[in-house]
Write a protein that holds these residues in place. Structure first.
Motif, PDB file in Angstrom:
ATOM      1  N   PRO A   2     -72.357  30.462 -23.497  1.00 19.97           N
ATOM      2  CA  PRO A   2     -72.916  31.266 -22.404  1.00 19.97           C
ATOM      3  C   PRO A   2     -73.089  32.721 -22.821  1.00 19.97           C
ATOM      4  O   PRO A   2     -72.486  33.173 -23.780  1.00 19.97           O
ATOM      5  N   GLU A   3     -73.933  33.442 -22.083  1.00 22.15           N
ATOM      6  CA  GLU A   3     -74.108  34.872 -22.326  1.00 22.15           C
ATOM      7  C   GLU A   3     -72.767  35.580 -22.183  1.00 22.15           C
ATOM      8  O   GLU A   3     -72.026  35.353 -21.238  1.00 22.15           O
ATOM      9  N   GLN A   4     -72.438  36.408 -23.130  1.00 22.28           N
ATOM     10  CA  GLN A   4     -71.193  37.158 -23.032  1.00 22.28           C
ATOM     11  C   GLN A   4     -71.491  38.576 -22.586  1.00 22.28           C
ATOM     12  O   GLN A   4     -72.222  39.291 -23.247  1.00 22.28           O
ATOM     13  N   GLN A   5     -70.900  38.965 -21.442  1.00 28.28           N
ATOM     14  CA  GLN A   5     -71.005  40.359 -21.034  1.00 28.28           C
ATOM     15  C   GLN A   5     -69.844  41.095 -21.674  1.00 28.28           C
ATOM     16  O   GLN A   5     -68.812  40.500 -21.943  1.00 28.28           O
ATOM     17  N   PRO A   6     -70.018  42.399 -21.906  1.00 29.39           N
ATOM     18  CA  PRO A   6     -68.885  43.151 -22.441  1.00 29.39           C
ATOM     19  C   PRO A   6     -67.746  43.155 -21.415  1.00 29.39           C
ATOM     20  O   PRO A   6     -67.990  43.262 -20.226  1.00 29.39           O
ATOM     21  N   VAL A   7     -66.523  42.980 -21.880  1.00 29.11           N
ATOM     22  CA  VAL A   7     -65.395  43.004 -20.958  1.00 29.11           C
ATOM     23  C   VAL A   7     -64.522  44.209 -21.252  1.00 29.11           C
ATOM     24  O   VAL A   7     -64.398  44.627 -22.398  1.00 29.11           O
ATOM     25  N   ALA A   8     -63.945  44.768 -20.200  1.00 29.49           N
ATOM     26  CA  ALA A   8     -63.008  45.871 -20.355  1.00 29.49           C
ATOM     27  C   ALA A   8     -61.611  45.288 -20.501  1.00 29.49           C
ATOM     28  O   ALA A   8     -61.097  44.659 -19.582  1.00 29.49           O
ATOM     29  N   ILE A   9     -61.017  45.473 -21.672  1.00 33.17           N
ATOM     30  CA  ILE A   9     -59.677  44.956 -21.922  1.00 33.17           C
ATOM     31  C   ILE A   9     -58.674  46.056 -21.560  1.00 33.17           C
ATOM     32  O   ILE A   9     -58.754  47.155 -22.104  1.00 33.17           O
ATOM     33  N   PRO A  10     -57.747  45.772 -20.635  1.00 30.84           N
ATOM     34  CA  PRO A  10     -56.777  46.800 -20.251  1.00 30.84           C
ATOM     35  C   PRO A  10     -55.943  47.250 -21.449  1.00 30.84           C
ATOM     36  O   PRO A  10     -55.689  46.440 -22.356  1.00 30.84           O
ATOM     37  N   PRO A  11     -55.552  48.516 -21.483  1.00 28.16           N
ATOM     38  CA  PRO A  11     -54.695  48.978 -22.580  1.00 28.16           C
ATOM     39  C   PRO A  11     -53.357  48.226 -22.570  1.00 28.16           C
ATOM     40  O   PRO A  11     -52.951  47.710 -21.532  1.00 28.16           O
ATOM     41  N   ASN A  12     -52.698  48.166 -23.697  1.00 31.58           N
ATOM     42  CA  ASN A  12     -51.392  47.494 -23.847  1.00 31.58           C
ATOM     43  C   ASN A  12     -51.460  45.976 -23.709  1.00 31.58           C
ATOM     44  O   ASN A  12     -50.441  45.335 -23.539  1.00 31.58           O
ATOM     45  N   THR A  13     -52.678  45.415 -23.777  1.00 33.98           N
ATOM     46  CA  THR A  13     -52.804  43.955 -23.778  1.00 33.98           C
ATOM     47  C   THR A  13     -52.332  43.421 -25.128  1.00 33.98           C
ATOM     48  O   THR A  13     -52.756  43.908 -26.173  1.00 33.98           O
ATOM     49  N   LYS A  14     -51.418  42.434 -25.079  1.00 31.28           N
ATOM     50  CA  LYS A  14     -50.950  41.795 -26.317  1.00 31.28           C
ATOM     51  C   LYS A  14     -51.192  40.290 -26.250  1.00 31.28           C
ATOM     52  O   LYS A  14     -51.349  39.728 -25.166  1.00 31.28           O
ATOM     53  N   ALA A  15     -51.228  39.665 -27.413  1.00 31.54           N
ATOM     54  CA  ALA A  15     -51.472  38.222 -27.457  1.00 31.54           C
ATOM     55  C   ALA A  15     -50.429  37.522 -28.326  1.00 31.54           C
ATOM     56  O   ALA A  15     -49.822  38.137 -29.215  1.00 31.54           O
ATOM     57  N   LEU A  16     -50.237  36.253 -28.029  1.00 35.22           N
ATOM     58  CA  LEU A  16     -49.331  35.386 -28.787  1.00 35.22           C
ATOM     59  C   LEU A  16     -50.128  34.175 -29.268  1.00 35.22           C
ATOM     60  O   LEU A  16     -50.845  33.552 -28.487  1.00 35.22           O
ATOM     61  N   ILE A  17     -50.030  33.889 -30.549  1.00 34.69           N
ATOM     62  CA  ILE A  17     -50.720  32.717 -31.113  1.00 34.69           C
ATOM     63  C   ILE A  17     -49.695  31.841 -31.833  1.00 34.69           C
ATOM     64  O   ILE A  17     -48.849  32.365 -32.558  1.00 34.69           O
ATOM     65  N   THR A  18     -49.786  30.521 -31.640  1.00 37.60           N
ATOM     66  CA  THR A  18     -49.050  29.622 -32.538  1.00 37.60           C
ATOM     67  C   THR A  18     -50.065  28.939 -33.454  1.00 37.60           C
ATOM     68  O   THR A  18     -51.198  28.670 -33.047  1.00 37.60           O
ATOM     69  N   ALA A  19     -49.639  28.689 -34.688  1.00 43.67           N
ATOM     70  CA  ALA A  19     -50.568  28.118 -35.661  1.00 43.67           C
ATOM     71  C   ALA A  19     -49.821  27.299 -36.705  1.00 43.67           C
ATOM     72  O   ALA A  19     -48.633  27.498 -36.929  1.00 43.67           O
ATOM     73  N   GLY A  20     -50.570  26.408 -37.342  1.00 48.88           N
ATOM     74  CA  GLY A  20     -50.029  25.628 -38.447  1.00 48.88           C
ATOM     75  C   GLY A  20     -49.232  24.423 -37.985  1.00 48.88           C
ATOM     76  O   GLY A  20     -49.151  24.135 -36.788  1.00 48.88           O
ATOM     77  N   PRO A  21     -48.648  23.715 -38.951  1.00 45.79           N
ATOM     78  CA  PRO A  21     -47.844  22.536 -38.620  1.00 45.79           C
ATOM     79  C   PRO A  21     -46.402  22.961 -38.335  1.00 45.79           C
ATOM     80  O   PRO A  21     -46.066  24.153 -38.435  1.00 45.79           O
ATOM     81  N   THR A  22     -45.553  22.031 -37.956  1.00 42.50           N
ATOM     82  CA  THR A  22     -44.108  22.259 -38.056  1.00 42.50           C
ATOM     83  C   THR A  22     -43.547  21.199 -38.992  1.00 42.50           C
ATOM     84  O   THR A  22     -44.144  20.134 -39.164  1.00 42.50           O
ATOM     85  N   TYR A  23     -42.446  21.535 -39.629  1.00 38.60           N
ATOM     86  CA  TYR A  23     -41.742  20.604 -40.513  1.00 38.60           C
ATOM     87  C   TYR A  23     -40.394  20.287 -39.882  1.00 38.60           C
ATOM     88  O   TYR A  23     -39.651  21.196 -39.500  1.00 38.60           O
ATOM     89  N   GLU A  24     -40.097  19.015 -39.788  1.00 41.31           N
ATOM     90  CA  GLU A  24     -38.845  18.569 -39.174  1.00 41.31           C
ATOM     91  C   GLU A  24     -37.993  17.917 -40.258  1.00 41.31           C
ATOM     92  O   GLU A  24     -38.374  16.879 -40.808  1.00 41.31           O
ATOM     93  N   ALA A  25     -36.853  18.518 -40.550  1.00 39.00           N
ATOM     94  CA  ALA A  25     -36.039  18.086 -41.689  1.00 39.00           C
ATOM     95  C   ALA A  25     -35.460  16.696 -41.493  1.00 39.00           C
ATOM     96  O   ALA A  25     -34.961  16.352 -40.418  1.00 39.00           O
ATOM     97  N   ILE A  26     -35.560  15.886 -42.564  1.00 40.09           N
ATOM     98  CA  ILE A  26     -34.905  14.574 -42.621  1.00 40.09           C
ATOM     99  C   ILE A  26     -33.581  14.720 -43.378  1.00 40.09           C
ATOM    100  O   ILE A  26     -32.548  14.220 -42.964  1.00 40.09           O
ATOM    101  N   ASP A  27     -33.650  15.436 -44.485  1.00 43.43           N
ATOM    102  CA  ASP A  27     -32.461  15.761 -45.286  1.00 43.43           C
ATOM    103  C   ASP A  27     -32.818  17.045 -46.037  1.00 43.43           C
ATOM    104  O   ASP A  27     -33.866  17.633 -45.766  1.00 43.43           O
TER     105      ASP A  27
END
Ligand code: CTP
Ligand code: CA
Length: 228
Positions: A2-27
């Motif tokens: 869709p058409e993207q209008q410019p957005v005003a991002i409030p100051p002090n906005t922070k983000a959290l991302i999770t990425a990648g696999p996880t490894y679960e130990a067997i031994d």
């Protein structure tokens, strides 16, 4: 897209991302893992950072990395470590995008010593369920927090993804289409559909992970700061 209008991002906005696999130990020398590379999540972190938003990137075992000055990388190994890091960082995050391929189960206990193969022809491992990070953050989020998840499906994809959107109280689910050639794990391109809690569905064209990440971030910012 869709058409993207410019957005005003409030100051002090922070983000959290999770990425990648996880490894679960067997031994001490073995684990249960998956083929996730972390590329999609890193591209999302960079797309947010490019918009001037500081990002906490919680990254499972991955050979990929990012040097962007607005991104703080928190390296973790297991699903439980990823959960703990997210719990600690979530209160600061106006936007959370959970792209990690979290192992659904882990061995009930990691053996203290290397497991010997012994004389039996089969071996049994008892697995227990890992905490669901997306469902947890969806359950504790406040009105100012947007939580986005991914869904990887091979069949009845729309139905399954919409179920996840609801069950995890997410604001958006990025549905990854494995059916498309060139999409998914290990590839540099993806085909995704964005499903929002408000009922809108946006199918993005087959694009590089970098382009997809930009489109996802544009959509999340538009959803969050353009409405009303
Ligand atoms: N997720 C998570 N923590 C988990 C499992 C999944 O945060 N323990 C997140 C993923 O990062 C993704 C979303 O939940 O954003 C959906 O993951 P997916 O594996 O597709 O769904 P599941 O709920 O695990 O269901 P299933 O694997 O049975 O399809
Ligand atoms: Ca899963």
């Amino acid at each position: 897209a869709p058409e993207q209008q410019p957005v005003a991002i409030p100051p002090n906005t922070k983000a959290l991302i999770t990425a990648g696999p996880t490894y679960e130990a067997i031994d001490p020398v073995r684990f249960i893992g998956n083929f996730s590379t972390g590329k999609m999540g890193i591209a999302l972190a960079e797309a947010l950072a490019e918009r001037g938003i500081p990002v906490d990137l919680v990254l499972g075992p991955s050979k990929e990395s990012t040097q962007h000055p607005l991104i703080t990388t928190h390296k973790v190994v297991s699903a439980r470590e990823m959960y703990d890091a997210c719990e600690r960082l979530f209160p600061e995050a106006a936007i959370s995008i959970l792209s990690a391929a979290v192992a659904d189960f882990r061995p009930q206990e990691a053996a203290a010593e290397k497991i010997k193969k012994g004389s039996e022809d089969t071996m049994q491992l008892t697995l227990v369920k890992n905490p669901d990070i997306l469902a947890h953050l969806g359950a504790i989020k406040n009105a100012g927090q947007t939580v986005v998840g991914f869904a990887l499906e091979t069949n009845n994809e729309l139905e399954h993804a919409l179920k996840k959107l609801k069950a995890k109280n997410a604001d958006m689910i990025v549905l990854n289409s494995l059916q498309e050639a060139g999409a998914g794990f290990g590839h540099d391109t993806n085909k995704v559909t964005l499903l929002s809690a408000d009922g809108t569905q946006t199918a993005l064209p087959l694009q590089s992970k970098k382009e997809i990440a930009k489109s996802i971030v544009d959509c999340v910012l538009a959803l969050k700061y353009n409405n009303a």
